[in-house]
Design an enzyme around this catalytic site. Sequence first.
Site, PDB file in Angstrom:
ATOM      1  N   CYS A 169      98.950  39.753  74.086  1.00 22.79           N
ATOM      2  CA  CYS A 169      98.061  40.803  73.600  1.00 22.79           C
ATOM      3  C   CYS A 169      96.598  40.423  73.832  1.00 22.79           C
ATOM      4  CB  CYS A 169      98.318  41.058  72.112  1.00 22.79           C
ATOM      5  SG  CYS A 169      97.347  42.419  71.415  1.00 22.79           S
ATOM      6  N   CYS A 175     103.891  42.133  65.086  1.00 20.54           N
ATOM      7  CA  CYS A 175     103.417  43.400  64.517  1.00 20.54           C
ATOM      8  C   CYS A 175     104.289  44.586  64.903  1.00 20.54           C
ATOM      9  CB  CYS A 175     101.964  43.652  64.920  1.00 20.54           C
ATOM     10  SG  CYS A 175     101.702  44.034  66.674  1.00 20.54           S
TER      11      CYS A 175
END
Length: 381
Positions: free
Chosen positions: A115, A214
Amino acid sequence: MTETSPRTENPPRPLRVLAAMSGGVDSAVAAARAAEAGHDVTGVHLALSANPQSFRTGARGCCTIEDSRDARRAADVIGIPFYVWDLAERFREDVVEDFVAEYEAGRTPNPCLRCNEKIKFAALLDKALALGFDAVCTGHYATVVTREDGSRELHRASDMAKDQSYVLGVLDERQLAHALFPLGDTLTTKDEIRAEAERRGLAVAKKPDSHDICFIADGDTRGFLAGRLGTAEGDILDEAGQKVGTHEGAYGYTIGQRKGLRIGTPAPDGKPRYVLDISPVDNTVTVGPAAALDVTGLTAVRPRWCGTPPAGGGRYTAQLRAHGEETPVTAEVRDGELSVDFDEPVRGVAPGQAVVLYDGSRVVGSATIAATRRAGAVPAA
């Protein structure tokens, strides 16, 4: 190898800064510090899911509707403009699908590292620069320093207990030139960061830290992968190739795993067995004793350098997990790949993980582990 050139801290001139605000306390305090330092700060929350309710609810995760609202309230208190940017499709392609594909191939990826590489310091940074911003600010605990020749380096945070330089080891010199980490160069505990947030009137001061992945709402990685990849029963083998159990998908295992193996046949010596190898080709998982996990070296691909690539071989320390310890190594780039030899054997090393090299506190760069070299007979590739 040791650092010899003098260095200075982050740029003194005011910048136009885009602060990535996750909705947590760290990014809120980072944005507040950047604004207090005189920078022209704009807050942005990244919408990373087409359906935010599918991500973790409550205060344990990130990227939820609740997090977006928390980030907006923090920006209002700081007194900076705030926007929500939709990067859900890019996140799905570059992080979620990559995560699934890596596990399907028998590797163990790090989605947070991906990410940072693909979203926060690629998609977000590129958009920020196109809009005239000078830098992206995040709440990571790491430090960017400027050498006398103007080049940038990434260093560990002043407080090793909170250091997050491992997951930033994918950043190149261009990205470092546009990165700000206001929390990295102060020796403050997390309790002190929360106290600072409270003094600033930020409601996220008592919000729990995010945990786990997440985009996996319930924290069940194996269940998430089963939903994407389906079930595929296969054999669990011992080092001699004898069947000792079955599994419902090799993707549900990682190198070094001990729990949840569901082995019906005990080891001859009665000691625990660990995952030694995962083979997607024949859908088998090989288990064996802890000693067989000893790794003496590795080969890693797709190296990314935080500055000038090292010339030839050298002595470094290596970190293999986000919260792992450093270990002394000799490393060399050969034909575009990184070869690493450990001074002492290490365990829990799996293809797909990142190896990050350090020269003192400086991050030299990172690469993705492709294969390991073991003292034992079972290869891990």
